[in-house]
Design a protein around this motif. Structure first.
Motif, PDB file in Angstrom:
ATOM      1  N   ARG A 129       0.851  -1.184   0.000  1.00  0.00           N
ATOM      2  CA  ARG A 129       0.000   0.000   0.000  1.00  0.00           C
ATOM      3  C   ARG A 129       0.889   1.237   0.000  1.00  0.00           C
ATOM      4  NH1 ARG A 129      -5.156   0.733   1.538  1.00  0.00           N
ATOM      5  NH2 ARG A 129      -5.223  -1.210   2.714  1.00  0.00           N
ATOM      6  N   ASN A 152      -6.282  -1.857  -9.847  1.00  0.00           N
ATOM      7  CA  ASN A 152      -6.765  -2.143  -8.487  1.00  0.00           C
ATOM      8  C   ASN A 152      -5.650  -1.996  -7.456  1.00  0.00           C
ATOM      9  OD1 ASN A 152      -8.890  -2.783  -6.731  1.00  0.00           O
ATOM     10  ND2 ASN A 152      -8.244  -4.923  -6.614  1.00  0.00           N
ATOM     11  N   PRO A 189      -3.678  -0.570  -4.192  1.00  0.00           N
ATOM     12  CA  PRO A 189      -3.986  -0.049  -2.849  1.00  0.00           C
ATOM     13  C   PRO A 189      -3.266   1.270  -2.611  1.00  0.00           C
ATOM     14  CG  PRO A 189      -2.335  -1.781  -2.683  1.00  0.00           C
ATOM     15  CD  PRO A 189      -2.724  -1.697  -4.143  1.00  0.00           C
ATOM     16  N   GLU A 216      -9.743   0.263   2.901  1.00  0.00           N
ATOM     17  CA  GLU A 216     -10.060  -0.091   1.514  1.00  0.00           C
ATOM     18  C   GLU A 216      -8.893  -0.827   0.859  1.00  0.00           C
ATOM     19  OE1 GLU A 216     -12.932   0.270   0.218  1.00  0.00           O
ATOM     20  OE2 GLU A 216     -13.919   1.773   1.471  1.00  0.00           O
ATOM     21  N   LYS A 217      -9.203  -1.648  -0.125  1.00  0.00           N
ATOM     22  CA  LYS A 217      -8.177  -2.371  -0.869  1.00  0.00           C
ATOM     23  C   LYS A 217      -8.133  -1.896  -2.318  1.00  0.00           C
ATOM     24  CE  LYS A 217      -8.499  -6.479   2.039  1.00  0.00           C
ATOM     25  NZ  LYS A 217      -8.741  -7.946   2.089  1.00  0.00           N
TER      26      LYS A 217
END
Length: 460
Positions: free
Chosen positions: A334, A358, A360, A427-428
């Motif tokens: 992340r 997608n 992070p 959140e991912k």
């Protein structure tokens, strides 16, 4: 300017059309010559593999930097026999212990030594040796912007960033120091200010892999031109364990004073301080350029090399989004992007890339509806004559994030900080947090180029 080892591969028209102003022909080698370590135009497919190998070698050898390979269209489609060759690796030359005699004497005779760590420490993977050097010297450590992460921020000997927007403790320690040891840093105007006064009453020792940087900005008393790890390997065995309790006690008092008198009411400080609760020492933090960049450098605590990704040499707004995506993909972790509304508008379209992959990625957008750093200069030095700094944009960043397929949140006040950050980090997927801050919030301390460090010895 930031010594980034980059290999750029560009395409061009066929070899037969080079130099004819053919459709979409660009003399990219000529255009990029001033800003690369080396560049190539491959005109024979049999030279392609060797050129690629050499480009990667040059980009990583000595002072790291960018190399460009221009491949004409016909070379891209031609065939040849490929022969595998062992990768050529750069082997730094060892430093003769005898060549360090003057440095050893200066360090052992120092009463108040100060180490300045630059981006070269990170580029050389020399952080571990730097820490051993600092402990043996019992010397405090300051960092340039590009050197953040080279020395752990939590260590008691670390005083933070030095220079135009550096810490009060670093400035005071610099003023008192009698020997300055500059490791992989180039004494830029944002660090040295008035370069003649910078060195007054001090012995300047410079370690750098690039001979062009020695004595370029600040005249040194002693210098060693070599790979930093090789310098440390040769120097450390020659030094005895120093004992400088009084000096470390003095700089600790500077650091404690700053902590006690620091104004913690700034919204950016509250947000970036709270950020530490949701990240760890391996979390990459990227920035764009402006006030938010300096706040991140001041308030985020970087413990490891290559966790702070920023544009230091040229200060290119718009850098952050691509850098954050790259850091996220490259590390698999992340990643946080600290940006401003001015910088973010330049490359916000890349949010669709983060969403499609997608990633992070948490984007903290410091939203003050102005080009904050320029407004700060216009406030302090140009009589509040504001020109081309107020953005006056109506962008709804939450709706923008949602339109791209990301999540969007708003921090409108102090009570929102931790709850919103908690949601964002849960959140991912990519998340954009619109952080409302004041249009006249400032980065302090501040010393404009040409002034001296005495100008920032202020009560915070």
């Amino acid at each position: 300017m930031d010594s980034v080892p980059l290999v750029a591969v560009t395409g061009n028209v066929t070899v037969s059309n080079l130099g004819r102003d053919s459709f979409q022909e660009v003399d990219i080698a000529g255009v990029t010559m001033p800003v690369t370590k080396h560049n190539y135009i491959v005109k024979d497919v049999k030279q392609l593999a060797a050129t690629v190998r050499e480009a990667f070698y040059i980009a990583n050898a000595g002072r790291k930097g960018p190399v460009l390979i221009d491949i004409p269209k016909n070379i891209q489609t031609e065939k040849c026999e490929y022969e595998e060759t062992p990768r050529k690796r750069h082997t730094p030359k060892p430093v003769s212990p005898a060549s360090l005699a003057g440095v050893k004497a200066a360090l052992e005779g120092a009463k108040r030594p100060l180490i300045l760590a630059g981006g070269g420490v990170i580029g050389a993977d020399a952080a571990e040796n730097l820490a051993a050097f600092a402990k043996k010297m019992q010397a405090p450590v300051c960092s340039t912007l590009m050197g953040l992460g080279a020395y752990p921020a939590s260590d008691k000997q670390f005083l933070g960033m030095i220079g135009m927007h550096g810490t009060d403790a670093a400035a005071k320690a610099f003023r008192r120091a009698d020997v300055i040891v500059a490791c992989g840093m180039r004494f830029s105007d944002r660090v040295a200010g008035d370069r003649a006064k910078f060195r007054e009453g001090k012995t300047i020792v410079q370690f750098d892999v690039d001979a062009a940087e020695i004595d370029k900005n600040v005249t040194t008393d002693l210098s060693v031109m070599a790979d930093l790890n090789e310098i440390f390997k040769a120097l450390l065995p020659q030094l005895g364990q120093a004992e400088r309790r009084e000096w470390l006690k003095e700089v600790a008092a500077y650091r404690d004073y700053e902590a006690e008198h620091f104004d913690s009411s700034l919204p950016a400080y509250k947000i970036l301080s709270a950020l530490q609760k949701f990240t760890d020492a391996d979390t990459p933090v990227a920035t764009d350029v402006g006030q938010h960049q300096m706040w991140a450098a001041q308030y985020c605590k970087f413990e490891k090399p290559r966790t702070f990704i920023t544009s230091g040499g040229l200060g290119t707004m718009g850098f952050g989004m691509g850098a954050a995506i790259g850091a996220c993909v490259g590390t698999g972790r992340r990643t946080v992007l600290v940006t401003g509304d001015g910088s973010f508008h330049m490359n916000l379209n890349e949010l669709c890339t983060a969403v499609s992959q997608n990633l992070p990625l948490v984007i903290l957008l410091m939203d003050n509806n102005t080009l904050g750093m320029v407004r700060q200069w216009q406030t302090l030095f140009y009589g509040k004559r504001y020109s081309q700094t107020t953005l006056d944009r109506k962008t709804d960043y939450v709706k923008l994030a949602e339109a791209f397929g990301a999540k969007g949140y708003v921090i409108a006040g102090d009570a929102d900080v931790e709850p919103i950050l908690k949601k964002a980090f849960a959140e991912k997927m990519p998340v954009l947090v619109d952080c409302k801050i004041g249009i006249d919030d400032k980065v302090l301390p501040m010393i404009p180029p040409g002034k001296t460090f005495d100008d920032i010895i202020t009560k915070l």
